[in-house]
Motif scaffolding. Structure first.
Motif, mmCIF file in Angstrom:
data_model
loop_
_atom_site.group_PDB
_atom_site.id
_atom_site.type_symbol
_atom_site.label_atom_id
_atom_site.label_comp_id
_atom_site.label_asym_id
_atom_site.label_seq_id
_atom_site.Cartn_x
_atom_site.Cartn_y
_atom_site.Cartn_z
ATOM 1 N N CYS A 69 -1.674 4.073 7.478
ATOM 2 C CA CYS A 69 -0.965 3.361 6.421
ATOM 3 C C CYS A 69 0.366 2.864 6.987
ATOM 4 O O CYS A 69 1.142 3.647 7.533
ATOM 5 C CB CYS A 69 -0.722 4.274 5.227
ATOM 6 S SG CYS A 69 0.003 3.446 3.790
ATOM 7 N N ASN A 70 0.610 1.586 6.886
ATOM 8 C CA ASN A 70 1.841 1.012 7.434
ATOM 9 C C ASN A 70 2.982 1.176 6.431
ATOM 10 O O ASN A 70 3.496 0.214 5.858
ATOM 11 C CB ASN A 70 1.621 -0.468 7.770
ATOM 12 C CG ASN A 70 0.603 -0.649 8.872
ATOM 13 O OD1 ASN A 70 0.695 -0.019 9.919
ATOM 14 N ND2 ASN A 70 -0.398 -1.496 8.641
ATOM 15 N N ASP A 71 3.387 2.410 6.232
ATOM 16 C CA ASP A 71 4.493 2.705 5.332
ATOM 17 C C ASP A 71 5.768 2.922 6.136
ATOM 18 O O ASP A 71 5.797 2.711 7.347
ATOM 19 C CB ASP A 71 4.180 3.915 4.457
ATOM 20 C CG ASP A 71 3.774 5.131 5.286
ATOM 21 O OD1 ASP A 71 4.229 5.223 6.442
ATOM 22 O OD2 ASP A 71 3.038 5.982 4.774
ATOM 23 N N SER A 72 6.800 3.358 5.466
ATOM 24 C CA SER A 72 8.095 3.558 6.129
ATOM 25 C C SER A 72 8.387 5.027 6.383
ATOM 26 O O SER A 72 9.530 5.432 6.486
ATOM 27 C CB SER A 72 9.215 2.944 5.262
ATOM 28 O OG SER A 72 8.978 1.579 5.018
ATOM 29 N N ASN A 73 7.339 5.832 6.469
ATOM 30 C CA ASN A 73 7.532 7.264 6.598
ATOM 31 C C ASN A 73 7.875 7.724 8.007
ATOM 32 O O ASN A 73 8.164 8.884 8.227
ATOM 33 C CB ASN A 73 6.269 8.014 6.146
ATOM 34 C CG ASN A 73 6.069 7.918 4.652
ATOM 35 O OD1 ASN A 73 6.882 7.338 3.952
ATOM 36 N ND2 ASN A 73 4.976 8.459 4.170
ATOM 37 N N ALA A 84 8.725 7.705 1.808
ATOM 38 C CA ALA A 84 9.900 6.836 1.896
ATOM 39 C C ALA A 84 9.722 5.515 1.151
ATOM 40 O O ALA A 84 10.697 4.826 0.876
ATOM 41 C CB ALA A 84 10.223 6.542 3.362
ATOM 42 N N ASP A 85 8.489 5.133 0.828
ATOM 43 C CA ASP A 85 8.225 3.834 0.222
ATOM 44 C C ASP A 85 8.251 3.892 -1.306
ATOM 45 O O ASP A 85 7.837 4.897 -1.899
ATOM 46 C CB ASP A 85 6.857 3.313 0.669
ATOM 47 C CG ASP A 85 6.912 2.704 2.066
ATOM 48 O OD1 ASP A 85 7.997 2.760 2.683
ATOM 49 O OD2 ASP A 85 5.884 2.189 2.520
ATOM 50 N N PRO A 86 8.694 2.809 -1.944
ATOM 51 C CA PRO A 86 8.743 2.781 -3.422
ATOM 52 C C PRO A 86 7.384 3.018 -4.078
ATOM 53 O O PRO A 86 7.314 3.646 -5.136
ATOM 54 C CB PRO A 86 9.264 1.369 -3.723
ATOM 55 C CG PRO A 86 10.057 0.998 -2.511
ATOM 56 C CD PRO A 86 9.322 1.611 -1.356
ATOM 57 N N TRP A 87 6.300 2.543 -3.452
ATOM 58 C CA TRP A 87 4.983 2.711 -4.075
ATOM 59 C C TRP A 87 4.568 4.180 -4.149
ATOM 60 O O TRP A 87 3.745 4.561 -4.988
ATOM 61 C CB TRP A 87 3.909 1.922 -3.320
ATOM 62 C CG TRP A 87 3.589 2.373 -1.925
ATOM 63 C CD1 TRP A 87 4.129 1.901 -0.763
ATOM 64 C CD2 TRP A 87 2.650 3.390 -1.547
ATOM 65 N NE1 TRP A 87 3.594 2.563 0.323
ATOM 66 C CE2 TRP A 87 2.674 3.472 -0.126
ATOM 67 C CE3 TRP A 87 1.785 4.234 -2.240
ATOM 68 C CZ2 TRP A 87 1.878 4.375 0.592
ATOM 69 C CZ3 TRP A 87 0.987 5.128 -1.529
ATOM 70 C CH2 TRP A 87 1.038 5.194 -0.134
ATOM 71 N N PRO A 134 6.176 7.059 -7.677
ATOM 72 C CA PRO A 134 5.546 7.435 -8.953
ATOM 73 C C PRO A 134 4.293 8.292 -8.792
ATOM 74 O O PRO A 134 3.842 8.919 -9.759
ATOM 75 C CB PRO A 134 5.199 6.078 -9.582
ATOM 76 C CG PRO A 134 5.112 5.132 -8.435
ATOM 77 C CD PRO A 134 6.135 5.606 -7.449
ATOM 78 N N LEU A 135 3.739 8.331 -7.582
ATOM 79 C CA LEU A 135 2.521 9.104 -7.340
ATOM 80 C C LEU A 135 2.802 10.571 -7.013
ATOM 81 O O LEU A 135 1.932 11.427 -7.152
ATOM 82 C CB LEU A 135 1.730 8.485 -6.183
ATOM 83 C CG LEU A 135 1.271 7.031 -6.356
ATOM 84 C CD1 LEU A 135 0.593 6.547 -5.079
ATOM 85 C CD2 LEU A 135 0.334 6.896 -7.543
ATOM 86 N N ILE A 136 4.021 10.852 -6.561
ATOM 87 C CA ILE A 136 4.338 12.181 -6.049
ATOM 88 C C ILE A 136 4.117 13.299 -7.073
ATOM 89 O O ILE A 136 3.481 14.317 -6.741
ATOM 90 C CB ILE A 136 5.774 12.218 -5.485
ATOM 91 C CG1 ILE A 136 5.867 11.312 -4.260
ATOM 92 C CG2 ILE A 136 6.178 13.648 -5.115
ATOM 93 C CD1 ILE A 136 7.272 11.158 -3.710
#
Length: 240
Positions: A66-70, A153-156, A159-161
């Motif tokens: 996943c190309n996230d910012s983690n 780290a990503d906004p998406w 809300p899932l956490i």
């Protein structure tokens, strides 16, 4: 290293993270070892500075589908994981009186490494104040900010956490009720929780951020079917 992963994967028990997912095993080992000779499981195996530097470059984000910012958050906690693994390994050797290197062909000795991994992950959670004195995970009010700070780290993701934390806590609780033939030195809850959260975030990754390699497609397929990701037949995961 591959022989170690294979051996770890066959040492599976219901009461702890079972090490059946060899893809995730490699993630754990990459975080815990990460080219540091002082943490090598096979103490006689030494590599040159050039080899270590090359390996670090090759495996940077190697396991991310996943190309996230983690990346930055994950890099921060790696130092703590390695610190904990060093502490646990030193304590283990002191208690066992073990000075010989791990025999890569001995699953009995590799089982000790598996226990070290579980203890190291509990150590990380303890230093991050995410578990109690017995290694049991704390309530969602503590774990949600813990996950946000260290893994998401990503906004998406935000809300899932809460839902993911609740789901993973339930999964850990269910595993705790299953009978086991193994006595673990440390509480496996942190390892179970970490694997569950990794699986949840990997599957929830938005389509536009997904790595579309053959390997990642296969990983998502296996996780979606609640199957361990076996890397024994690596050609099945190689991009053509």
């Amino acid at each position: 290293m591959l022989k170690l992963v294979i051996c770890l994967s066959f040492l599976a028990f219901a009461a702890s993270y079972d090490f059946k997912d060899s893809y995730y095993n490699e993630i754990l080992l990459a975080d815990l070892l990460d080219g540091d000779d002082s943490l090598m499981v096979f103490d006689r195996y030494k590599r040159s500075t050039t080899e270590i530097a090359d390996d670090k470059c090759k495996r940077q984000h190697k396991h991310k589908c996943c190309n996230d910012s983690n990346g930055e958050n994950l890099d921060k906690i790696k130092d703590l994981k390695r610190q904990c693994f060093t502490e646990v390994k030193s304590k283990d050797r002191s208690e066992q009186g073990a000075t010989e290197p791990i025999d890569m062909f001995s699953c009995e000795k590799v089982n000790r490494v598996k226990q070290d991994v579980l203890c190291a992950l509990e150590c990380v959670a303890n230093k991050k104040n995410a578990v109690d004195a017995n290694g049991n995970l704390l309530e969602p009010a503590v774990l949600i900010p813990f996950v946000k700070e260290n893994f998401a780290a990503d906004p998406w993701q935000e809300p899932l956490i809460p839902g993911f934390v609740d789901s993973c806590l339930q999964e850990v609780a269910e595993k705790k009720t299953k009978p086991s033939s193994e006595e673990t030195r440390c509480n496996p809850a942190s390892a179970q929780f970490g694997y569950c959260m990794w699986r949840q975030f990997t599957l929830a990754c938005p389509k536009e951020r997904q790595e579309t390699s053959k390997k990642c497609d296969k990983v998502r397929e296996k996780l979606l079917n609640n199957e361990p990701v076996s890397m024994y037949h690596r050609h099945d995961y190689d991009d053509k």
